[in-house]
Design a protein around this motif. Structure first.
Motif, short mmCIF file in Angstrom:
data_model
loop_
_atom_site.label_atom_id
_atom_site.label_comp_id
_atom_site.label_asym_id
_atom_site.label_seq_id
_atom_site.Cartn_x
_atom_site.Cartn_y
_atom_site.Cartn_z
N HIS A 38 0.83 -1.22 -0.05
CA HIS A 38 0.04 0.09 -0.03
C HIS A 38 0.97 1.18 -0.06
O HIS A 38 1.23 1.88 1.11
N SER A 39 1.30 1.58 -1.24
CA SER A 39 2.43 2.64 -1.25
C SER A 39 1.75 4.05 -0.93
O SER A 39 2.74 4.92 -0.42
N ARG A 40 0.49 4.45 -1.26
CA ARG A 40 -0.04 5.81 -0.91
C ARG A 40 -0.82 5.78 0.62
O ARG A 40 -0.64 6.93 1.24
N ASN A 41 -1.75 4.87 0.83
CA ASN A 41 -2.34 4.83 2.14
C ASN A 41 -2.81 3.48 2.50
O ASN A 41 -2.67 2.54 1.67
N GLY A 42 -3.32 3.43 3.60
CA GLY A 42 -3.73 1.94 4.01
C GLY A 42 -2.76 1.08 4.76
O GLY A 42 -2.96 0.15 5.36
N PHE A 43 -1.53 1.46 4.64
CA PHE A 43 -0.32 0.77 5.08
C PHE A 43 -0.36 0.72 6.78
O PHE A 43 0.18 -0.18 7.18
N THR A 44 -1.14 1.80 7.56
CA THR A 44 -1.30 1.70 9.04
C THR A 44 -2.37 0.80 9.45
O THR A 44 -2.69 1.06 10.48
N GLU A 45 -3.14 0.30 8.80
CA GLU A 45 -4.41 -0.12 8.96
C GLU A 45 -4.49 -1.71 8.41
O GLU A 45 -5.46 -2.16 8.19
N CYS A 46 -3.26 -2.34 8.71
CA CYS A 46 -3.23 -3.85 8.21
C CYS A 46 -3.02 -4.67 9.65
O CYS A 46 -2.36 -4.32 10.36
N TYR A 47 -3.86 -5.80 9.35
CA TYR A 47 -3.92 -6.66 10.70
C TYR A 47 -3.74 -8.13 10.18
O TYR A 47 -4.01 -8.43 8.81
N PRO A 48 -3.07 -9.12 11.09
CA PRO A 48 -2.93 -10.31 10.41
C PRO A 48 -4.25 -10.95 10.32
O PRO A 48 -5.29 -10.70 10.69
N ILE A 49 -4.03 -11.76 9.27
CA ILE A 49 -5.36 -12.70 8.94
C ILE A 49 -6.04 -13.49 9.94
O ILE A 49 -7.32 -13.85 10.11
N SER A 50 -5.34 -13.83 11.12
CA SER A 50 -5.78 -14.56 12.14
C SER A 50 -6.87 -13.62 13.01
O SER A 50 -7.55 -14.31 13.89
N LEU A 51 -6.59 -12.39 12.73
CA LEU A 51 -7.76 -11.40 13.39
C LEU A 51 -8.76 -11.32 12.69
O LEU A 51 -9.87 -10.43 13.09
N CYS A 52 -9.28 -11.71 11.50
CA CYS A 52 -10.25 -11.72 10.65
C CYS A 52 -11.72 -11.95 11.30
O CYS A 52 -12.43 -11.17 11.35
N SER A 53 -11.67 -13.15 11.92
CA SER A 53 -12.84 -13.55 12.51
C SER A 53 -13.25 -12.68 13.63
O SER A 53 -14.45 -12.29 13.99
#
Length: 65
Positions: A38-53
């Motif tokens: 995410h070169s422009r934005n969104g790179f601070t809003e990423c979580y591990p897939i284990s947190l999906c549920s």
């Protein structure tokens, strides 16, 4: 995309988003790693897939309200 939830106003949506980010801030993926994807934005809003549920459950609370 984890879940789609409608809000009556944009301000309400922002408040919920900020609350979720605050609650799970310690579990975020490193922004410096995510910037590759995410070169422009969104790179601070990423979580591990284990947190999906967990995140889906949190969002469903607002969908039912």
């Amino acid at each position: 995309l984890i879940e789609c939830v409608s809000f009556s106003t944009g301000l309400e949506a922002i408040k919920v988003e900020r609350s979720l980010h605050s609650d799970y801030k310690d579990l975020r993926l490193p922004p410096e790693d995510m910037r590759k994807y995410h070169s422009r934005n969104g790179f601070t809003e990423c979580y591990p897939i284990s947190l999906c549920s967990t995140l889906r459950e949190e969002l469903m609370k607002y969908k039912e309200a």
